[in-house]
Design an enzyme around this catalytic site. Structure first.
Site, short mmCIF file in Angstrom:
data_model
loop_
_atom_site.label_atom_id
_atom_site.label_comp_id
_atom_site.label_asym_id
_atom_site.label_seq_id
_atom_site.Cartn_x
_atom_site.Cartn_y
_atom_site.Cartn_z
N GLY A 26 0.79 -1.23 -0.09
CA GLY A 26 0.08 0.03 -0.12
C GLY A 26 0.79 1.14 0.08
O GLY A 26 0.35 2.14 0.52
N ILE B 234 -11.04 -6.61 -12.05
CA ILE B 234 -12.16 -6.10 -11.52
C ILE B 234 -13.33 -6.79 -12.32
O ILE B 234 -13.64 -6.72 -13.55
CB ILE B 234 -12.21 -4.28 -11.88
CG1 ILE B 234 -10.95 -3.89 -11.13
CG2 ILE B 234 -13.39 -3.99 -11.56
CD1 ILE B 234 -11.04 -3.91 -9.89
N HIS C 117 0.50 1.01 -13.06
CA HIS C 117 1.34 -0.32 -13.62
C HIS C 117 2.81 0.41 -13.49
O HIS C 117 2.99 1.40 -14.12
CB HIS C 117 0.69 -0.32 -15.18
CG HIS C 117 1.48 -1.72 -15.60
ND1 HIS C 117 1.05 -2.93 -15.25
CD2 HIS C 117 2.35 -1.67 -16.49
CE1 HIS C 117 1.94 -3.86 -15.85
NE2 HIS C 117 2.78 -3.29 -16.53
C1 GRF Z 1 3.27 -0.98 -7.72
O1 GRF Z 1 4.32 -1.21 -8.17
C2 GRF Z 1 2.15 -0.83 -8.88
O2 GRF Z 1 2.58 -0.30 -10.02
C3 GRF Z 1 1.63 -2.16 -9.33
O3 GRF Z 1 1.67 -2.76 -7.78
C4 GRF Z 1 2.59 -2.13 -6.89
C5 GRF Z 1 1.71 -1.84 -5.67
O4 GRF Z 1 2.83 -1.33 -4.64
N1 GRF Z 1 0.23 -2.08 -9.59
P1 GRF Z 1 2.21 -0.53 -3.43
O5 GRF Z 1 1.44 -1.66 -2.90
O6 GRF Z 1 1.24 0.52 -3.67
O7 GRF Z 1 3.26 -0.49 -2.48
#
Ligand code: GRF
Length: 200
Positions: A15, A96, A112
């Site tokens: 998160g 989703i 992403h």
């Molecule tokens: C991030 O690298 C995001 O791009 C991908 O999942 C990861 C989440 O990281 N979709 P976090 O849980 O926000 O630290």
């Protein structure tokens, strides 16, 4: 004063992007409120933050529901009861449900960790993305924020920022540097998008 737009953050893991959103709100760089957090995983680190901040938090696991319809009905019920305007997928590792995409057309954003349309699609998540970028010999990488439709990593791109892939780069070092950029790009792109859409 007009109430700020209500965001639901979906997460599955640590998160850090969720924390970056809260940080931007606290610093008045993002005019929004995180009104709901949904996770598929009770162990997601991000839930500690949502609970600490007393943000309504729901864990919804598909396996706890008999059918996909019951699962999406529950999710929709949560989103409706919190009057959510915009959904942000911040490291949400599940697809989703179509019913949610239909109810929130062009109102779901995802982050992403690569420069889409390259290095996206099913199976392209976490370290797989950065490994693929390095083995393809790319000279640049960086995060993308895009709208969510029914195809993985496919919707319209709203924001993207490139950084160089350095000599001797490892998937871990690249992931770390891309993540730092994610934390800037995500709140900025949410605010830019809120500025251009008209919420009811
Ligand atoms: C991030 O690298 C995001 O791009 C991908 O999942 C990861 C989440 O990281 N979709 P976090 O849980 O926000 O630290």
């Amino acid at each position: 004063m007009i109430n700020p737009p209500k965001i639901a953050v979906f997460l599955s893991g640590r998160g850090s992007n969720f924390s970056a959103i809260l940080d931007a709100i606290d610093r008045k760089l993002l005019d929004a409120e995180v009104s709901l957090v949904i996770s598929n995983d009770l162990d997601a680190g991000g839930l500690l933050t949502s609970i600490r901040r007393q943000i309504p938090t729901v864990v919804l696991e598909r396996a706890c529901f008999k059918t996909g319809n019951e699962f999406s009905a529950k999710m929709l019920g949560c989103l409706r009861s919190h009057k959510i305007d915009l959904i942000v997928l911040a490291g949400y590792m599940r697809k989703i449900p179509p019913a949610i995409i239909r109810e929130f057309p062009r109102r779901i954003l995802n982050i992403h960790p690569a420069l889409l349309p390259k290095f996206g699609g099913k199976g392209m998540f976490g370290h797989f993305v950065h490994e693929a970028v390095i083995s393809a010999g790319e000279t640049e990488s960086g995060p993308t924020v895009h709208l969510v439709d029914e195809i993985y990593d496919h919707g319209e791109i709203l924001g993207q920022r490139a950084i160089p892939v350095l000599p001797g780069e490892t998937p871990e070092s690249l992931a770390k540097r891309v993540l730092e950029i994610e934390h800037q790009l995500l709140p900025e792109t949410i605010q830019n998008y809120l500025n251009i859409i008209k919420l009811k």
